[in-house]
Write an enzyme that holds these catalytic residues in place. Structure first.
Site, PDB file in Angstrom:
ATOM      1  N   SER A 136      39.066  26.224  49.063  1.00  0.00           N
ATOM      2  CA  SER A 136      37.925  26.960  49.637  1.00  0.00           C
ATOM      3  C   SER A 136      37.212  26.027  50.607  1.00  0.00           C
ATOM      4  CB  SER A 136      36.937  27.344  48.527  1.00  0.00           C
ATOM      5  OG  SER A 136      35.679  27.699  49.086  1.00  0.00           O
ATOM      6  N   TYR A 149      31.862  25.039  41.347  1.00  0.00           N
ATOM      7  CA  TYR A 149      32.955  25.703  42.077  1.00  0.00           C
ATOM      8  C   TYR A 149      33.426  24.787  43.218  1.00  0.00           C
ATOM      9  CZ  TYR A 149      35.366  29.176  44.980  1.00  0.00           C
ATOM     10  OH  TYR A 149      36.299  29.853  45.738  1.00  0.00           O
TER      11      TYR A 149
HETATM   12  P1  NAP Z   1      39.254  37.946  42.976  1.00  0.00           P
HETATM   13  O1  NAP Z   1      39.410  39.161  43.819  1.00  0.00           O
HETATM   14  O2  NAP Z   1      38.100  37.818  42.062  1.00  0.00           O
HETATM   15  O3  NAP Z   1      40.620  37.755  42.149  1.00  0.00           O
HETATM   16  C1  NAP Z   1      40.744  36.682  41.265  1.00  0.00           C
HETATM   17  C2  NAP Z   1      42.124  36.709  40.670  1.00  0.00           C
HETATM   18  O4  NAP Z   1      42.246  35.568  39.793  1.00  0.00           O
HETATM   19  C3  NAP Z   1      42.380  37.948  39.838  1.00  0.00           C
HETATM   20  O5  NAP Z   1      43.688  38.394  40.073  1.00  0.00           O
HETATM   21  C4  NAP Z   1      42.219  37.437  38.414  1.00  0.00           C
HETATM   22  O6  NAP Z   1      43.039  38.116  37.481  1.00  0.00           O
HETATM   23  C5  NAP Z   1      42.717  36.019  38.558  1.00  0.00           C
HETATM   24  N1  NAP Z   1      42.269  35.143  37.474  1.00  0.00           N
HETATM   25  C6  NAP Z   1      41.003  34.762  37.176  1.00  0.00           C
HETATM   26  N2  NAP Z   1      41.018  33.955  36.114  1.00  0.00           N
HETATM   27  C7  NAP Z   1      42.306  33.825  35.728  1.00  0.00           C
HETATM   28  C8  NAP Z   1      42.950  33.117  34.697  1.00  0.00           C
HETATM   29  N3  NAP Z   1      42.264  32.370  33.829  1.00  0.00           N
HETATM   30  N4  NAP Z   1      44.290  33.197  34.595  1.00  0.00           N
HETATM   31  C9  NAP Z   1      45.000  33.960  35.470  1.00  0.00           C
HETATM   32  N5  NAP Z   1      44.443  34.655  36.466  1.00  0.00           N
HETATM   33  C10 NAP Z   1      43.108  34.586  36.594  1.00  0.00           C
HETATM   34  O7  NAP Z   1      39.197  36.633  43.851  1.00  0.00           O
HETATM   35  P2  NAP Z   1      39.772  36.278  45.321  1.00  0.00           P
HETATM   36  O8  NAP Z   1      38.633  36.321  46.240  1.00  0.00           O
HETATM   37  O9  NAP Z   1      40.989  37.016  45.617  1.00  0.00           O
HETATM   38  O10 NAP Z   1      40.088  34.733  45.078  1.00  0.00           O
HETATM   39  C11 NAP Z   1      41.390  34.216  44.958  1.00  0.00           C
HETATM   40  C12 NAP Z   1      41.325  32.717  45.176  1.00  0.00           C
HETATM   41  O11 NAP Z   1      40.800  32.451  46.476  1.00  0.00           O
HETATM   42  C13 NAP Z   1      40.404  32.000  44.179  1.00  0.00           C
HETATM   43  O12 NAP Z   1      40.965  30.765  43.815  1.00  0.00           O
HETATM   44  C14 NAP Z   1      39.151  31.779  44.998  1.00  0.00           C
HETATM   45  O13 NAP Z   1      38.405  30.691  44.526  1.00  0.00           O
HETATM   46  C15 NAP Z   1      39.727  31.546  46.371  1.00  0.00           C
HETATM   47  N6  NAP Z   1      38.786  31.780  47.458  1.00  0.00           N
HETATM   48  C16 NAP Z   1      38.195  33.003  47.631  1.00  0.00           C
HETATM   49  C17 NAP Z   1      37.295  33.179  48.674  1.00  0.00           C
HETATM   50  C18 NAP Z   1      36.597  34.486  48.930  1.00  0.00           C
HETATM   51  O14 NAP Z   1      35.655  34.508  49.741  1.00  0.00           O
HETATM   52  N7  NAP Z   1      36.990  35.590  48.307  1.00  0.00           N
HETATM   53  C19 NAP Z   1      37.002  32.105  49.532  1.00  0.00           C
HETATM   54  C20 NAP Z   1      37.618  30.889  49.321  1.00  0.00           C
HETATM   55  C21 NAP Z   1      38.509  30.737  48.292  1.00  0.00           C
HETATM   56  P3  NAP Z   1      42.494  39.150  36.387  1.00  0.00           P
HETATM   57  O15 NAP Z   1      41.596  40.107  37.080  1.00  0.00           O
HETATM   58  O16 NAP Z   1      43.724  39.757  35.839  1.00  0.00           O
HETATM   59  O17 NAP Z   1      41.741  38.315  35.379  1.00  0.00           O
END
Ligand code: NAP
Length: 241
Positions: A136, A149
């Site tokens: 991130s 985070y």
């Molecule tokens: P999201 O829509 O909240 O999805 C999170 C995913 O992670 C879900 O599929 C969830 O699965 C899974 N997850 C959470 N805890 C888990 C665990 N203990 N074991 C296995 N799976 C788990 O988030 P996103 O925005 O797509 O984020 C994905 C990645 O990108 C993350 O690492 C996040 O930090 C990073 N990121 C996001 C952003 C942003 O702005 N969105 C920016 C920078 C980085 P379940 O629902 O099945 O639990």
């Protein structure tokens, strides 16, 4: 060729699973609690002509991670691992309990490390493989009210650089994609006003989509990036990190 995408039931993980399927990978769609959503990711891959299975595993559990990689072994072993599973916590550090701190670090950092360890065991004998960590921009510049985070993502970047050196001689590449603000469930608690401010702070004047992050991950998983390892590829609309 088999790819594991952790946390691919929703958001960036789902888009990445679909992108890797388009590259020809058999995809293991990992989830922790969103079973129906994971099935949707799998169905979408199959609808597009790809192949996928779902696998429940909490990446912060060593036992679950071993089970996830046993599944991969039954499909020929992991060739690509995308460490995408992650959780956020927004709030002041002094308000966080020790359990809340541990949860963020256990999932975002230790989870990726446990998965990478199992992936390395399967990739080293093949003398090839790619590990892609979804970090991130907050891991690069730090975010107020997201100190833990940010630390988890900074740790992931350091881990990427070190593991790239360790696994390079085995023909395994390790890179990071570092997204800016992306429209997913992770940001659904942010107000419209905050999202508008974040857009304004982005040179491209908008938030990113999961598909835009997925394209970068697919590039790092492909032969197009065959001499790239230990790098952080920012996908953030031009924010200076
Ligand atoms: P999201 O829509 O909240 O999805 C999170 C995913 O992670 C879900 O599929 C969830 O699965 C899974 N997850 C959470 N805890 C888990 C665990 N203990 N074991 C296995 N799976 C788990 O988030 P996103 O925005 O797509 O984020 C994905 C990645 O990108 C993350 O690492 C996040 O930090 C990073 N990121 C996001 C952003 C942003 O702005 N969105 C920016 C920078 C980085 P379940 O629902 O099945 O639990």
């Amino acid at each position: 060729m088999t790819a594991i995408v952790t946390g691919s039931s929703r958001g960036i993980g789902r888009a990445t699973a679909i992108s890797l399927s388009r590259l020809g990978y058999f995809v293991i769609v990992n989830y922790r609690s969103s079973k129906a959503e994971a099935e949707k990711t799998k169905e979408e891959i199959i609808r597009l002509g790809g192949r996928a299975v779902t696998c429940m595993a909490d990446v912060s559990s060593e036992e679950d991670v071993k089970k996830l990689f046993e599944t991969a072994r039954s499909y020929g072993g992991a060739d690509v691992l995308v460490n995408n599973a992650g959780v956020s916590y927004i709030g002041l550090l002094q308000d966080m309990s020790a359990d809340e701190i541990k949860r963020v670090l256990d999932i975002n950092l230790t989870g990726a490390i446990l998965c990478s360890r199992e992936a390395a065991k399967q990739m080293i004998p093949k003398k090839s493989g790619c590990i892609i960590n979804i970090a991130s921009m907050w891991g690069e510049v730090g975010a107020s009210c997201e100190a833990v985070y940010s630390a988890s993502k900074a740790g992931l970047i350091g881990f990427t650089k070190a593991l790239a050196k360790e696994l390079g001689p085995s023909g395994i590449r390790v890179n990071c994609v570092s997204p800016g603000v992306i429209k997913t469930d992770m940001n659904k608690e942010l107000t419209e006003e905050t999202l508008a401010e974040l857009s304004e702070d982005t040179p491209l004047l908008r938030l990113g989509s999961p598909e835009e992050v997925a394209k970068a991950a697919a590039f790092l998983a492909s032969e197009e990036s065959s001499f790239i390892t230990g790098q952080v590829l920012s996908v953030n609309g031009g924010i200076t990190v």
